[in-house]
Design a protein around this motif. Structure first.
Motif, short mmCIF file in Angstrom:
data_model
loop_
_atom_site.label_atom_id
_atom_site.label_comp_id
_atom_site.label_asym_id
_atom_site.label_seq_id
_atom_site.Cartn_x
_atom_site.Cartn_y
_atom_site.Cartn_z
N ILE A 49 0.93 -1.05 -0.02
CA ILE A 49 -0.21 -0.28 -0.02
C ILE A 49 1.39 1.12 -0.02
N PHE A 66 -2.50 -5.81 -7.28
CA PHE A 66 -3.48 -4.60 -7.98
C PHE A 66 -4.24 -4.16 -6.66
N VAL A 67 -3.41 -2.64 -7.00
CA VAL A 67 -4.17 -1.48 -5.93
C VAL A 67 -4.45 -0.13 -6.50
N VAL A 68 -5.18 0.08 -6.72
CA VAL A 68 -6.30 1.17 -7.37
C VAL A 68 -6.04 2.62 -6.68
N TYR A 69 -5.99 3.51 -6.48
CA TYR A 69 -5.23 4.30 -5.56
C TYR A 69 -6.74 5.71 -5.77
N GLY A 70 -7.64 6.23 -5.33
CA GLY A 70 -8.53 6.67 -5.24
C GLY A 70 -9.10 8.35 -4.62
N VAL A 71 -9.92 8.69 -4.65
CA VAL A 71 -10.23 10.08 -3.79
C VAL A 71 -11.89 9.42 -3.70
N SER A 72 -11.78 8.56 -2.48
CA SER A 72 -12.63 8.20 -1.75
C SER A 72 -14.45 9.40 -0.91
N LEU A 108 -8.17 -1.13 -2.91
CA LEU A 108 -8.71 0.23 -3.22
C LEU A 108 -8.45 1.33 -2.19
N VAL A 109 -7.68 1.69 -2.29
CA VAL A 109 -6.72 3.01 -1.52
C VAL A 109 -7.42 3.98 -1.63
N CYS A 110 -7.83 4.26 -0.04
CA CYS A 110 -7.67 6.42 -0.14
C CYS A 110 -6.69 6.64 0.54
#
Lengths: 168, 168
Positions: free
Chosen positions: A91, A146-152, A110-112
């Motif tokens: 992460i 597989f790590v997706v970064y996004g804004v929660s 899915l990481v914020c």
DNA sequence: CTTGCTGCAAAAGTTTTGCACACGT
DNA sequence: ACGTGTGCAAAACTTTTGCAGCAAG
């Protein structure tokens, strides 16, 4: 519900015993010992939902009055990794994150970064990618992350207060 | 194929000037300064092919007789990340790995833990995954990392010497 | 000039290791 | 009994930070 061996994805409780023996067998195969500390750590790992860190385990075991040293936790996590019972989840580069992975299909995360949230999602289809990428180069596939970064949504609302960007 | 502004991936040389001004503009927008140290670090980053680490930059700049402190390298890498010129590549949890990402399509990384090899491969199609995963949960997509772990041919032959596994 | 920047060295945070003793197998 | 394991504290490593002087805008 009639008796079934362990066909579908087992619940945590159903997992505890098999994993215990699996770990035991793994240790024996390596000429290592199954100690109370290792058992306690495996237990603590099974309690966790989703991603966890070493320090977290240490803290929780202290809470539970289980005396285990930091060193033993790190040493045991290493064995659990080798036994393929847990997996490293990448992460951030500051700290190792782990997750129970035995008997589970591959997951993405899915990481914020703002709120530190981590949500798991199914990613078994990416096995095809993994295999293809390896095959094309003559490698043997082992695993993938597989790590997706996004804004929660939470981060987005928290953000509302701070004016900052405005484009050139 | 008629004239196009800068459609295909530019070579390193073509990249140097634009990136320099892009970084400059980014710094100005933040009220930061464009110093010789920062220019030198950006240069060193542009020299790198593929993945690199902070310590590596420090070492190479010392070799090149450029006096830059460790602290400044770390501080500058942070700005380059914010400017979206480089990206963190999560290969292991011990150390940060970076990669030039400006103007490039998303890449995946094939990693062999045994030999430390890292091979890049195109992964733009995974943007769809990224977007879908985010959309399903009301998140705003930002980026993703896809790392495949495998055994490289080199590692496989090196391994031949060591008997170890044998199944229970 | 004003504000931010650099280098240094010390600090901080995570993970590893050496050692003396204790415990599974 | 033997060979590992454990706890502790110190070490190792990467990354961050405080401070005094320096330089970009």
């Amino acid at each position: 519900m009639p008796l079934m061996k362990q066909s579908t994805v087992p619940t945590d409780d159903q997992l505890i015993l098999p994993l215990c023996s699996i770990f035991r067998r793994f240790l024996k195969k390596q000429g290592l010992k199954f100690t109370p500390e290792r058992a306690m750590i495996l237990d603590a790992v099974l309690e966790k939902e989703g991603v966890f860190e070493a320090e977290e385990l240490l803290y929780e075991m202290r809470e539970a009055k289980h005396r285990v040293s930091k060193a033993t936790i790190y040493r045991t996590l290493k064995h659990l990794l080798e036994a393929n019972i847990i997996t490293e989840v990448l992460i951030d580069s500051k700290q190792a994150h782990y997750e129970l992975s035995f008997g589970r299909k591959p997951k993405g995360h899915l990481v914020c970064p703002e709120t530190q949230q981590v949500i798991e999602f199914p990613a078994d289809e990416l096995n095809e990618w993994r295999d293809r990428v390896c095959a094309e180069r003559g490698w043997d596939p082992v695993s993938f992350r597989f790590v997706v970064y996004g804004v929660s949504p939470e981060a987005r609302s928290a953000q509302s207060g701070e004016a900052e960007d405005g484009d050139a």
